[in-house]
Design a protein around this motif. Sequence first.
Motif, PDB file in Angstrom:
ATOM      1  N   ALA A 126      -3.925  -0.073 -14.820  1.00 40.47           N
ATOM      2  CA  ALA A 126      -4.963   1.048 -15.488  1.00 40.47           C
ATOM      3  C   ALA A 126      -5.549   0.574 -16.646  1.00 40.47           C
ATOM      4  N   VAL A 130      -9.709   4.841  -5.569  1.00 45.45           N
ATOM      5  CA  VAL A 130      -9.178   3.665  -4.828  1.00 45.45           C
ATOM      6  C   VAL A 130      -7.751   4.313  -4.315  1.00 45.45           C
ATOM      7  N   PHE A 181       0.047   3.401 -14.891  1.00 46.03           N
ATOM      8  CA  PHE A 181       0.120   2.760 -13.584  1.00 46.03           C
ATOM      9  C   PHE A 181      -0.325   1.391 -13.676  1.00 46.03           C
ATOM     10  N   ALA A 201      -3.545  -1.881  -4.595  1.00 47.12           N
ATOM     11  CA  ALA A 201      -4.692  -1.467  -4.291  1.00 47.12           C
ATOM     12  C   ALA A 201      -5.127  -1.967  -2.794  1.00 47.12           C
ATOM     13  N   GLU A 223      -9.054  -0.651 -16.030  1.00 40.10           N
ATOM     14  CA  GLU A 223     -10.146   0.249 -15.548  1.00 40.10           C
ATOM     15  C   GLU A 223     -11.096   0.693 -16.848  1.00 40.10           C
ATOM     16  N   GLU A 238     -11.443   0.931  -1.429  1.00 41.07           N
ATOM     17  CA  GLU A 238     -12.150   1.574  -2.468  1.00 41.07           C
ATOM     18  C   GLU A 238     -13.151   2.582  -1.605  1.00 41.07           C
ATOM     19  N   HIS A 292      -4.101   3.181  -2.755  1.00 43.75           N
ATOM     20  CA  HIS A 292      -3.110   2.385  -2.924  1.00 43.75           C
ATOM     21  C   HIS A 292      -2.089   2.483  -1.833  1.00 43.75           C
ATOM     22  N   ARG A 299      -6.832   7.565  -8.527  1.00 46.48           N
ATOM     23  CA  ARG A 299      -5.907   6.523  -7.791  1.00 46.48           C
ATOM     24  C   ARG A 299      -5.408   7.430  -6.709  1.00 46.48           C
ATOM     25  N   ASN A 310      -2.238   9.886  -8.038  1.00 49.15           N
ATOM     26  CA  ASN A 310      -1.552   9.319  -9.214  1.00 49.15           C
ATOM     27  C   ASN A 310      -2.314   9.388 -10.436  1.00 49.15           C
TER      28      ASN A 310
END
Length: 610
Positions: A316, A256, A313, A264, A319, A267, A258, A327, A308
């Motif tokens: 996070a 992903v 984050f 975000a 997820e 993807e 950012h 990331r 990252n």
Amino acid sequence: SIHIVALGNEGDAFHQDSRPSGLIRAYLGRSPLVSGDESSLLLSASGAAARPVFTEYQASAFGNVKLVVHDCPVWDIFDSDWYTSRNLIGGADIIVIKYNVNDKFSFHEVKDNYIPVIKRALNSVPVIIAAVGTRQNEELPCTCPLCTSDRGSCVSTTEGIQLAKELGATYLELHSLDDFYIGKYFGGVLEYFMIQALNQKTSEKMKRRKMSNSFHGIRPPQLEQPEKMPVLKAEASHYNADLNNLLLCCQCVDVVFHSPDLEAVAEAHKIVLCAVSHVFMLLFSVKSPADIQDSSIIQTTQDLFTINRDPAFPGASQESPGNPPLRVIVKDAFFCSCLADILRFIYSGAFQWEELEEDVRKKLKDSGDVSNVIEKVKCILKTPGKFNCLRNCKTYQARKPLWFYNTSLKFFLNKPMLADVVFEIQGATVPAHRAILVARCEVMAAMFNGNYMEAKSVLIPVYGVSKETFLSFLEYLYTDSCCPAGIFQAMCLLICAEMYQVSRLQHICELFIITQLQSMPSRELASMNLDIVDLLKKAKFHHSDCLSTWLLHFIATNYLIFSQKPEFQDLSVEERSFVEKHRWPSTMYLKQLAEYRKYIHSRKCRCLVM
């Protein structure tokens, strides 16, 4: 009639707009010996509208001689359609191979990959090699070592003559498509070979007529030609569309992107990004800086991206805790704002540069920012150790959009790098990548995204196919091509393709089997160990209707060979009835031949035919 096959593209890769018509079209429109108005010359085109496989022209030459010309500007026909390309060359009276003197890359590609194929198929057919265009570097080249690498921007006369010697061809240089070079130079040579072809056909016709008129009494029976075999058409490739749909549906996402403010943006999939860019290989640790050894690529990676892994984050916690997507922070704000368009460009084949520039220009009003983003995309697609040039990049990709991923994804075939699934076959393991499998195979897409055990499992057993067959199947999914070792392996691959519902691979295997069988002489057909009836039954069982129909016609056409084999008795009543009805030679002909032989022996005379 005279059949001419013209192969190759004489257009200049950098100045295509300045030449509205090609060599063949220009000759047909200007030659005084060819009749036919402008609207009647172009008869039909086969293939996709954007890139037709060939264009067919029909006209009249020398008054009443039918002239049929097949102009094939795209050499891909030899990769995708063996059946059509073989028939085109085999039925030609004259072959014209044309190229542009300023496109040396295409010249060497044709010389290395396709000229050997044409050379094997030639059968005393005259060949004309036409080098079209004016070289852009006519001055004497420098002989120093620093200039040696730049000397090859154009195809030299020596290279063209050498190619002509290999084929036993006539070499012509056409500096322009005007009346002199078309009408007198190229036209004169072509019309000379046309006259020679007509003389040869007339001579053969007179010999046959003389033979038939020299015999009096009962004539031998005439053997009719066998029925035409069913024609199989290859299915068009949807390789780029599959990968583009993968980006749109967002399945199997493992990275992903950012923005600098941690929002975000897009993807993507590591396997696709690494297949096209050494920058992403370095970013995702597929290769190390020591492997790449290109400071510009290393610097681009450091300037554009950073990974990252901070558990704190934002977002996070939502997820998946098992294997969350990686990331990546995009440092450049302008590049980040155009990232969705750049990813779409990459997933679509990375060759539509004009569309990318237009999309970026809509996002960024400043021309300097647009150029900066385009330059960064070029750096991402850069090959280590090579000078980065937009014109060269655009030309290469515009010529071969489908091949951009193919060889690159093969680098990851049966390799553990970035693999997220492992197949267990016959006690061995084969690593693979879910993103590619989901994009290229609907059955696997349902298997990995549905409520099945395979959706959550890393190790997946495979039954019913061998490891070699499954690797060939994966090779097709990764590269959109395959090359079976023989008819047996092609049938095994066809069965695997039917099991996973990959229809285009089935068609490729069918065409391979048909081509192999058609190329066998009668002596080899009679002595081979391959059970043709068993092949027919497998084709029917696995719903390969085109192949099964063709095999029935093939058995009927070679009736005298296959009827002597024991497996002929395994044909069903319906199949046996079809073969007997379409058999060649027919029962009537064999009966007439027996009566004729009896008559010859009773007269105690010598048969002039037999």
